[in-house]
Enzyme design. Structure first.
Site, short mmCIF file in Angstrom:
data_model
loop_
_atom_site.label_atom_id
_atom_site.label_comp_id
_atom_site.label_asym_id
_atom_site.label_seq_id
_atom_site.Cartn_x
_atom_site.Cartn_y
_atom_site.Cartn_z
N GLY A 128 0.87 -1.29 -0.34
CA GLY A 128 -0.35 0.11 0.06
C GLY A 128 0.85 0.99 0.03
O GLY A 128 0.56 2.30 -0.53
N LYS A 152 -4.23 -15.86 -10.20
CA LYS A 152 -3.39 -15.50 -9.58
C LYS A 152 -3.39 -16.72 -8.26
O LYS A 152 -2.31 -17.34 -7.25
CB LYS A 152 -3.34 -13.89 -8.95
N ASN A 211 13.18 -14.87 -4.83
CA ASN A 211 12.13 -14.27 -4.24
C ASN A 211 11.57 -15.34 -2.93
O ASN A 211 11.31 -16.74 -3.31
CB ASN A 211 10.87 -13.75 -3.97
#
Ligand code: NAI
Ligand code: KPL
Length: 300
Positions: free
Chosen positions: A12, A177, A244
């Protein structure tokens, strides 16, 4: 455009910070991060470098904006919705992982758009966020199809230099996703390996099967995603994000609550409604839930 970002943590703050030079942005988050942003501005570091001065508040109730972006962790969605319900918004759009939009629809009057963001973000400390990967945003009608509202939101992102697409196929994208998260997040969290190691190591078969199961649920839900396409998406994202550690892997390693319900819980709920067998997702979800239950007991 007036944009309120509810849940200004890593993602955010990054998205709100990127929007800030072009729009009137209010971040809703927690101290000490919000206090530092108010006093000294927000520093974006890493793949994007910027210093911006969005408004920063800790109380998200009774506010208004053209657009509210929801970027809390998925398990805080109901609380976010309760706060947003006290305000006035032209549209609400989630950029969270997992299927959270239905919860927003159930609690809110304004139109809820579906969104996805492939940016990588990490909060470094109060007032500082690192962009660990420049990504893309997609926004569109939750049920799919053209949406003038989504077009307006996409233009606002575009005006701020964010790569964005107004997508008419959000049902497919949301399931894609979900398949990626179901394939990578559980196996990486349980094995404590990187996204790339999920794909290359002994967990590959489990990851692919979890993604394929989500593809079967998507097909049963009419979302235009086949098991092969779901598995291909998993392979692509695992390759693109190979070094990652997934958010669930990070959460488990840090002893934090995970987004298991918005990912595996959402798959199981939809699978059970449609009579689709999802044994791999069920197993992954059960083990992560068991870890969470143990974590709660250990905290007592
Ligand atoms: N961090 C990333 O790179 C990406 C994250 N996501 C998804 O975005 C969502 C957010 O992830 P992160 O930003 O990493 O999590 P985060 O934990 O860094 O940020 C969430 C923030 O919301 C705040 N919050 C929660 N309830 C609040 C309330 N009632 N009032 C004010 N603030 C409140 C928390 O204090 C926290 O700072 C998750 O669903 C995640 O899976 C998706 C793509 C990339
Ligand atoms: C796509 C992926 C797996 C990237 O790490 C992600 O969304 C997550 O970590 O939650």
């Amino acid at each position: 455009m007036e944009v309120l970002v509810h849940g200004a943590g890593a993602l955010g703050s990054l998205v709100g910070g990127l929007l800030a030079p072009a729009h009137d942005v209010t971040l809703v988050g927690r101290n000490p991060h919000m206090r530092r942003v108010r006093e000294e501005g927000l520093r974006i570091e890493g793949a994007v470098e910027a210093r911006v001065r969005p408004r920063a508040v800790t109380d998200g109730r009774h506010r208004s904006a053209d657009l509210a972006l929801v970027t809390t962790k998925a398990y805080d969605t109901d609380a976010a919705a309760r706060a947003l319900a006290t305000g006035e918004y032209g549209a609400v759009c989630s950029l969270q992982n997992g299927l959270t939009e239905e919860r927003l629809v159930a609690a809110l009057e304004p139109p809820v758009l579906a969104g996805t963001a492939s940016y990588g973000a990490r909060l470094l400390g109060p007032g500082r966020v690192r962009c660990t990967g420049v990504g893309k945003v997609a926004v569109g009608a939750l049920a799919g199809g053209e949406s003038p509202l989504a077009d307006r939101v996409a233009r606002a992102f575009d005006d701020a230099g964010i790569e964005v697409g107004a997508a008419a196929d959000m049902p497919r994208r949301r399931y894609e996703k979900l398949a990626v998260n179901a394939g990578i997040n559980g196996p990486s969290a349980l094995a404590r390996v990187t996204n790339g190691e999920v794909l290359e190591g002994p967990a590959r078969g489990i990851a692919r099967e979890a993604a394929r199961e989500v593809g079967r649920v998507a097909a049963a839900a009419g979302a235009d995603l086949t098991p092969d396409e779901a598995s291909d998406a998993l392979e692509r994202v695992a390759r693109d994000t190979a070094p990652n550690r997934s958010s669930m892997c990070e959460d488990v390693a840090a002893g934090r609550r995970t987004e298991v319900e918005a990912i595996y819980g959402a798959v199981l709920e939809r699978a059970d409604e449609r009579g689709v067998a999802v044994p791999t997702c069920r197993t992954l979800g059960s083990v992560i839930r068991a870890w969470e239950a143990g974590r709660e007991l250990r905290e007592k």
